[in-house]
Design a protein around this motif. Structure first.
Motif, short mmCIF file in Angstrom:
data_model
loop_
_atom_site.label_atom_id
_atom_site.label_comp_id
_atom_site.label_asym_id
_atom_site.label_seq_id
_atom_site.Cartn_x
_atom_site.Cartn_y
_atom_site.Cartn_z
N GLN A 231 0.78 -1.19 -0.01
CA GLN A 231 -0.16 -0.03 0.17
C GLN A 231 0.84 1.26 0.02
OE1 GLN A 231 -3.10 -0.18 -0.38
NE2 GLN A 231 -3.38 -2.61 0.01
N TYR A 232 1.28 1.85 -1.13
CA TYR A 232 2.09 2.88 -1.21
C TYR A 232 1.70 3.95 -0.36
CZ TYR A 232 5.20 6.10 -3.89
OH TYR A 232 6.29 6.82 -4.24
N PHE A 233 0.53 4.63 -0.31
CA PHE A 233 0.24 5.92 0.23
C PHE A 233 -0.04 5.64 1.60
CE2 PHE A 233 -0.63 7.11 -4.36
CZ PHE A 233 0.10 8.13 -4.38
N GLN A 234 -0.42 4.47 1.77
CA GLN A 234 -0.95 4.29 3.30
C GLN A 234 0.58 4.05 4.16
OE1 GLN A 234 -4.08 4.13 4.88
NE2 GLN A 234 -2.56 4.05 6.63
N THR A 235 1.53 3.44 3.20
CA THR A 235 2.72 3.23 4.04
C THR A 235 3.25 4.80 4.29
OG1 THR A 235 3.24 1.18 2.77
CG2 THR A 235 4.90 2.32 3.71
N LEU A 236 3.24 5.59 3.42
CA LEU A 236 3.74 6.92 3.70
C LEU A 236 3.23 7.69 4.93
CD1 LEU A 236 3.92 8.73 0.05
CD2 LEU A 236 6.04 7.82 1.59
N GLU A 237 1.93 7.47 5.02
CA GLU A 237 1.18 8.06 6.05
C GLU A 237 1.51 7.13 7.41
OE1 GLU A 237 -3.53 9.08 7.88
OE2 GLU A 237 -3.11 7.82 5.76
N ASN A 238 1.79 5.88 7.29
CA ASN A 238 2.09 5.20 8.65
C ASN A 238 3.58 5.73 9.07
OD1 ASN A 238 -0.10 3.81 8.53
ND2 ASN A 238 0.73 1.81 7.35
N ASP A 340 2.64 16.25 -13.33
CA ASP A 340 2.02 14.90 -13.58
C ASP A 340 2.86 13.51 -12.92
OD1 ASP A 340 3.74 14.90 -15.50
OD2 ASP A 340 2.59 14.03 -16.86
N GLY A 341 3.90 14.25 -12.03
CA GLY A 341 4.80 13.22 -11.66
C GLY A 341 4.25 12.46 -10.23
N PHE A 342 4.93 11.47 -9.78
CA PHE A 342 4.35 10.94 -8.65
C PHE A 342 4.67 11.84 -7.50
CE2 PHE A 342 3.28 6.51 -8.35
CZ PHE A 342 2.75 6.29 -7.20
N THR A 343 5.63 12.72 -7.38
CA THR A 343 5.76 13.39 -6.10
C THR A 343 4.71 14.40 -6.07
OG1 THR A 343 8.20 13.43 -6.49
CG2 THR A 343 7.32 15.45 -5.05
N ASN A 344 3.99 15.09 -7.17
CA ASN A 344 2.80 15.68 -7.03
C ASN A 344 1.66 15.05 -6.27
OD1 ASN A 344 1.69 18.44 -7.88
ND2 ASN A 344 3.24 18.34 -9.33
N ALA A 345 1.57 13.74 -6.46
CA ALA A 345 0.62 12.72 -6.47
C ALA A 345 0.75 12.65 -4.63
CB ALA A 345 0.49 11.36 -7.08
N GLU A 346 1.94 12.40 -4.32
CA GLU A 346 2.45 12.34 -3.11
C GLU A 346 1.95 13.69 -2.00
OE1 GLU A 346 6.17 9.33 -3.87
OE2 GLU A 346 6.42 11.44 -2.78
N ILE A 347 2.39 14.54 -2.72
CA ILE A 347 2.00 16.02 -1.94
C ILE A 347 0.37 16.21 -1.78
CG2 ILE A 347 2.22 18.66 -2.01
CD1 ILE A 347 4.96 17.21 -1.20
N ARG A 348 -0.18 15.94 -3.01
CA ARG A 348 -1.63 15.91 -2.54
C ARG A 348 -2.08 15.21 -1.46
NH1 ARG A 348 -1.39 16.01 -8.38
NH2 ARG A 348 -2.04 13.83 -8.37
N PHE A 349 -1.66 13.92 -1.36
CA PHE A 349 -1.98 12.77 -0.46
C PHE A 349 -1.74 13.53 1.07
CE2 PHE A 349 -0.91 9.16 2.37
CZ PHE A 349 -1.98 8.85 2.60
#
Length: 377
Positions: A231-238, A340-349
């Motif tokens: 779980q990519y984004f859930q792991t970042l939050e954890n 449109d990169g992954f860092t932008n998606a991470e920052i939004r999350f």
């Protein structure tokens, strides 16, 4: 010698096309650019032509090796499963939000929230190992070596009970072979010299014939592969949550010292640890002149290179642009990040999960810099 070091056969080493040539026409290729250059009589020694032709040859090389690997896997008893891609995909498969799958280009990828985390040129298994394959016609291998860290770490997450190994297929004259990790087996082949074949793939649609498919139970579709979901984004939050739970210090540096965190750094490159207000950030970077959305500067711990970890800041500006800001020894470095990169998606999350408890003061970050981040994995 460990059994995982598979030996190259003569057909692969010599890039023999006799048995596989017709199947090469079944793959999709990016030919629009090179076709246009040829039709416009672009000089073959021009920078544009060389770049386009080299890129196209790289696509063909990957498919040549993949076709050979199918035959290799069929005859190699140690290989228990080989993942199919390209024209061998099950056409009824849908593209899912997350997981191991074939993307729209029929490449093997692992996705999270529709975003590609990593792509694998080929993937196969033995009884105790999972192998990912990387193929390249580039003589310079530095960027390829760097990409291996993320791919290897991700596979360790997906297949925790298997040993992760890599098969690297390069052409004669490739540099930097000694820089590859010990888990890599390196095969060296001849360069592609069949310009007639390349020209036919670009122009001759009539050359396309019926795909010859090897039948064996070891050839599997991606949906047949069993793995632990990551779980990519859930792991970042954890990671964000765990790192800020120390009862005494603003950041728990000890939680970053585990081998598991070493894998996370390889997958994500940067781990999000909180934010600082613009007013406080000016104490760290007096030259700061950007306008951050909500007045928040996101703080990360980033793997700068294989030996250096440091604080890096991300600013989502009010105009929507995303900046990476790093305070290096030689000064402040600011870099634009792709929208449109992954860092932008991470920052939004991350913006949606940041809470007041994740706030840093300038003194907190100065103290962290003073302590340093000497992580060793």
């Amino acid at each position: 010698m460990s059994l995982h070091h598979f030996k190259i056969n003569e057909d692969i080493e010599q890039l023999n096309l006799e048995k596989i040539k017709s199947n090469l026409f079944q793959y999709p290729y990016t030919t629009k650019n090179i076709k246009k250059l040829i039709l416009n009589d672009e000089p073959v020694d021009s920078a544009n032509f060389i770049a386009a032709y080299t890129s196209f040859k790289g696509e063909v090389f990957e498919n040549i090796i993949y076709e050979h690997l199918i035959n290799y896997a069929l005859n190699e008893d140690q290989i228990t499963a080989f993942v199919l891609k390209g024209p061998y995909q099950n056409q009824s498969l849908k593209y899912y939000k997350s997981g191991l799958m074939l993307d729209i280009s029929a490449q093997i990828v692992y996705k999270s929230a529709y975003k590609d985390i990593s792509e694998f040129d080929a993937l196969f298994f033995t009884t105790d190992s999972v192998y990912f394959v990387e193929m390249s016609t580039s003589k310079k291998t530095d960027s390829l070596v760097k990409r291996l860290y993320k791919k290897s770490a991700l596979l360790k997450m997906l297949f925790p009970h298997l040993t992760v190994r890599a098969l690297i297929v390069l052409t004669e004259g490739s540099k930097g072979l000694s820089k590859f990790p010990s888990y890599c087996t390196i095969w060296i082949t001849k360069d592609i010299e069949d310009d007639e074949l390349l020209h036919k793939i670009i122009f001759d649609k009539k050359a396309k014939k019926l795909l010859f498919v090897q039948k064996h139970k070891k050839f599997i579709q991606t949906y047949k592969v069993k793995y632990e979901k990551f779980q990519y984004f859930q792991t970042l939050e954890n990671i964000l949550t765990i790192s800020r739970q120390h009862p005494k210090y603003p950041l728990d540096l000890n939680c970053f010292k585990s081998q598991q965190m070493g894998l996370y750094f390889d997958i994500f490159t940067k781990l999000y640890i909180g934010y600082i207000n613009e007013e406080e950030f000016l104490k760290l970077v007096p030259s700061y002149a950007l306008k951050a959305r909500e007045g928040k500067v996101v703080v990360t711990l980033e793997k700068i290179n294989t030996k250096l970890y440091d604080l890096v800041y991300y600013i989502k500006e009010k105009n929507g642009k995303l900046k990476r800001l790093y305070v290096a020894k030689e000064g402040v470095k600011i870099k634009d990040k792709e929208l449109d990169g992954f860092t932008n998606a991470e920052i939004r999350f991350i913006f949606n999960v940041l809470k007041e408890e994740h706030l840093f003061q300038a003194d907190d970050l100065l103290e962290l810099k003073k302590i340093g981040f000497g992580f060793k994995y």
